[in-house]
Enzyme design. Structure first.
Site, PDB file in Angstrom:
ATOM      1  N   HIS A 126      51.414  76.960  26.647  1.00  0.00           N
ATOM      2  CA  HIS A 126      50.530  77.927  25.960  1.00  0.00           C
ATOM      3  C   HIS A 126      49.072  77.446  25.970  1.00  0.00           C
ATOM      4  CE1 HIS A 126      54.330  79.549  24.356  1.00  0.00           C
ATOM      5  NE2 HIS A 126      54.638  78.274  24.191  1.00  0.00           N
ATOM      6  N   SER A 180      23.376  77.883  40.351  1.00  0.00           N
ATOM      7  CA  SER A 180      22.968  79.202  39.883  1.00  0.00           C
ATOM      8  C   SER A 180      21.504  79.373  40.221  1.00  0.00           C
ATOM      9  CB  SER A 180      23.184  79.297  38.376  1.00  0.00           C
ATOM     10  OG  SER A 180      22.312  80.258  37.815  1.00  0.00           O
ATOM     11  N   LYS A 186      23.757  74.546  36.232  1.00  0.00           N
ATOM     12  CA  LYS A 186      25.079  75.010  36.642  1.00  0.00           C
ATOM     13  C   LYS A 186      25.569  74.409  37.950  1.00  0.00           C
ATOM     14  CE  LYS A 186      27.265  78.098  35.167  1.00  0.00           C
ATOM     15  NZ  LYS A 186      26.933  79.532  35.143  1.00  0.00           N
ATOM     16  N   GLU A 230      37.368  79.734  42.587  1.00  0.00           N
ATOM     17  CA  GLU A 230      37.219  81.115  42.090  1.00  0.00           C
ATOM     18  C   GLU A 230      37.512  82.125  43.189  1.00  0.00           C
ATOM     19  OE1 GLU A 230      33.912  81.247  38.641  1.00  0.00           O
ATOM     20  OE2 GLU A 230      33.214  80.382  40.504  1.00  0.00           O
ATOM     21  N   TYR A 250      59.962 105.122  65.546  1.00  0.00           N
ATOM     22  CA  TYR A 250      58.543 104.753  65.506  1.00  0.00           C
ATOM     23  C   TYR A 250      57.698 105.925  65.011  1.00  0.00           C
ATOM     24  CZ  TYR A 250      53.819 103.493  66.832  1.00  0.00           C
ATOM     25  OH  TYR A 250      52.470 103.240  66.789  1.00  0.00           O
TER      26      TYR A 250
HETATM   27  N1  ARG Z   1      48.714 101.217  69.030  1.00  0.00           N
HETATM   28  C1  ARG Z   1      50.061 101.550  68.717  1.00  0.00           C
HETATM   29  C2  ARG Z   1      50.508 100.759  67.485  1.00  0.00           C
HETATM   30  O1  ARG Z   1      49.844  99.892  67.097  1.00  0.00           O
HETATM   31  C3  ARG Z   1      50.945 101.230  69.878  1.00  0.00           C
HETATM   32  C4  ARG Z   1      52.184 102.038  69.930  1.00  0.00           C
HETATM   33  C5  ARG Z   1      51.818 103.455  70.214  1.00  0.00           C
HETATM   34  N2  ARG Z   1      52.940 104.246  70.515  1.00  0.00           N
HETATM   35  C6  ARG Z   1      52.869 105.555  70.573  1.00  0.00           C
HETATM   36  N3  ARG Z   1      53.917 106.201  70.888  1.00  0.00           N
HETATM   37  N4  ARG Z   1      51.757 106.188  70.328  1.00  0.00           N
HETATM   38  O2  ARG Z   1      51.536 101.001  66.906  1.00  0.00           O
END
Ligand code: ARG
Length: 468
Positions: free
Chosen positions: A166, A287, A293, A300, A327
């Protein structure tokens, strides 16, 4: 027909044949990633070399093509390393920039490199290769900082300071023991990175866009060439998940948490109110208005930058949470938080290792603070308990004695034996050995305790574990 020809002749993209109008300038800027993913270049080339060699070995492209691709990529790598490579925003990302340059250099062989591959598995591979190398740097930097802390702990294995709970004086500890707490934390941090590395080190290539490829590829061969422990076993997962990047950022966040705590202590300890330590001038600034200072800027900023790394962790977690398989372009946003996390962490570790070597310890002030806060009150209670008084009763007796001493503005060890005996007749003159700081320290003589012999042993074990 006209459209097809224009697509084939289009210099700047490899996918525009389908489009009726060019991408708007602002959209190009918005969607391009080359401004930051150029950092993956070296790994993109490594991945391409392994992919091309596999295509050759599997007779998907000719060995002649492989040779030409290898030579072209080697030249491009040199251009990049020499800072002579011209990165074009029009070419969107690191992958298309390098591929276009290769094709300009070697013609059709360059266009065959992308057979059985997509930028989706390509970028996932590049990021993993980059992150694996970065993780190795982090592990080495953690060790360097641990070594610096160990040397300081070694020099102060028996330097007395007040231990706090504490932020109130609790019991005496040694400064070495206190520092060893951070060595332990960094040890677990190192383990976390080592563990995370195992999951980073899997090959996405072969997943292609999302479903795999119809070419007779050999993923194991590519994995072996690139030093991966194995392949990602599901193509959809391989191209889409970035959990390995999140894990890395989480492990980095914890390191920053640990260093932020130590920073907070350094800031307090270097304040004239504590005056336990002095941070070398080269890590501080003055400072512009208050001549007296000397500000602990580095600790920090470490404390401040911790927030920035937490921000990256939140960004990456949030980036993933809404994405359907597989993706999505969202994933392009993984790079800047990841790069900045690694940059921040590596420079912080490096500067911290140096800074800890520049810490001067004011032993007298530490000792004074430990002797002023009734830090040995627990020792007196333990003394009575060992003489047969139930611990809870002993606790109460000592509380009364402390209150008496506070009123009189003296320490427990300043009270005459006769006074102490008024609180508990069991007290005899051996009590003073228990009330000293050294007596208190030495009595905590077990693994994990603050007795200087134990601190020495802990330092030796930690050094052995670091293979020093
Ligand atoms: N620049 C893209 C990324 O960083 C690469 C992959 C792109 N793929 C696509 N189908 N557009 O993810």
């Amino acid at each position: 027909m006209t459209q097809k020809t224009s697509a084939l002749n289009n210099k700047n993209t490899s996918w525009s044949g389908r489009f009726n109008e060019p991408v708007a300038e602002l959209v190009k800027k918005y969607t391009a990633s080359v401004g930051f993913d150029y950092r993956l270049a070296e790994f993109d080339i490594q991945g391409s070399l392994a992919h091309a060699q596999m295509l050759g070995a599997q007779k998907i492209i000719s060995l002649e093509d492989v040779k030409v691709i290898e030579a072209g990529l080697a030249e491009i790598l040199l251009e990049i390393q020499a800072g002579q490579f011209e990165w074009l925003l029009d070419l969107e990302d690191v992958h298309l920039n390098i591929e276009k340059r290769l094709t300009d250099k070697i013609g059709d062989a360059g266009k065959r490199l992308h057979t059985g591959r997509s930028r989706n598995d390509q970028v996932a591979t590049d990021v993993r290769l980059w992150l694996r190398a970065t993780t190795d740097q982090v592990i080495a930097a953690l060790k360097k900082l641990q070594l610096s802390l160990l040397d300081l702990a070694d020099a102060h294995f028996d330097t007395v300071m007040p231990g706090f709970t504490h932020l109130q004086v609790a019991q005496p500890v040694t400064f070495g023991h206190h520092l060893m707490a951070y060595v332990e934390m960094l040890n677990r941090d190192g383990q976390r990175f080592t563990d995370c590395r195992r999951r980073i080190n899997r090959l996405p290539l072969g997943a292609a866009a999302l479903a795999g490829t119809s070419y007779p590829i050999d993923r194991e061969l590519v994995a072996k060439k690139l030093g991966f422990d194995g392949v990602c076993e599901n193509s959809l997962d391989a191209v889409s998940d970035r959990d390995f990047a999140i894990e890395f950022t989480f492990a980095a966040s914890l390191v920053m948490t640990h260093l932020s705590r130590l920073s907070e202590e350094l800031i307090l300890w270097s304040s004239p109110r504590f005056a336990f330590v002095d941070i070398a001038d080269r890590f501080c600034t003055g400072s512009s208005i208050m001549p007296q200072k000397k500000n602990p800027d580095v600790p920090e900023l470490v404390r401040g930058k911790t927030g920035r790394v937490y921000g990256h962790l939140t960004a990456l977690l949030t980036l993933m949470k809404g994405q359907p398989l597989a993706y999505n372009k969202d994933n392009q946003e993984d790079k800047e938080p990841l790069f900045d996390t690694a940059d921040t962490l590596l420079v912080t570790l490096e500067i911290y290792a140096d800074m800890m070597r520049g810490i001067a310890v004011n032993k007298e002030n530490m000792r004074q603070a430990a002797s002023e806060g009734y830090a040995t009150a627990t020792d007196l209670a333990d003394y009575l308990a060992k003489k047969g008084m139930p611990f809870r009763d002993a606790h109460e007796v000592v509380a009364l004695a402390v209150r008496y001493a506070v009123d009189k503005k003296v320490e427990l060890s300043d009270l005459p034996l006769a006074t102490l005996q008024q609180f508990a007749p069991k007290i005899i003159d051996d009590v003073y050995a228990v009330l000293t700081l050294e007596g208190s320290l030495n009595s905590r003589n077990h693994i994990g305790g603050t007795a200087p012999v134990q601190v020495k042993a802990a330092i030796a074990r930690a050094k052995a574990a670091l293979n020093l």
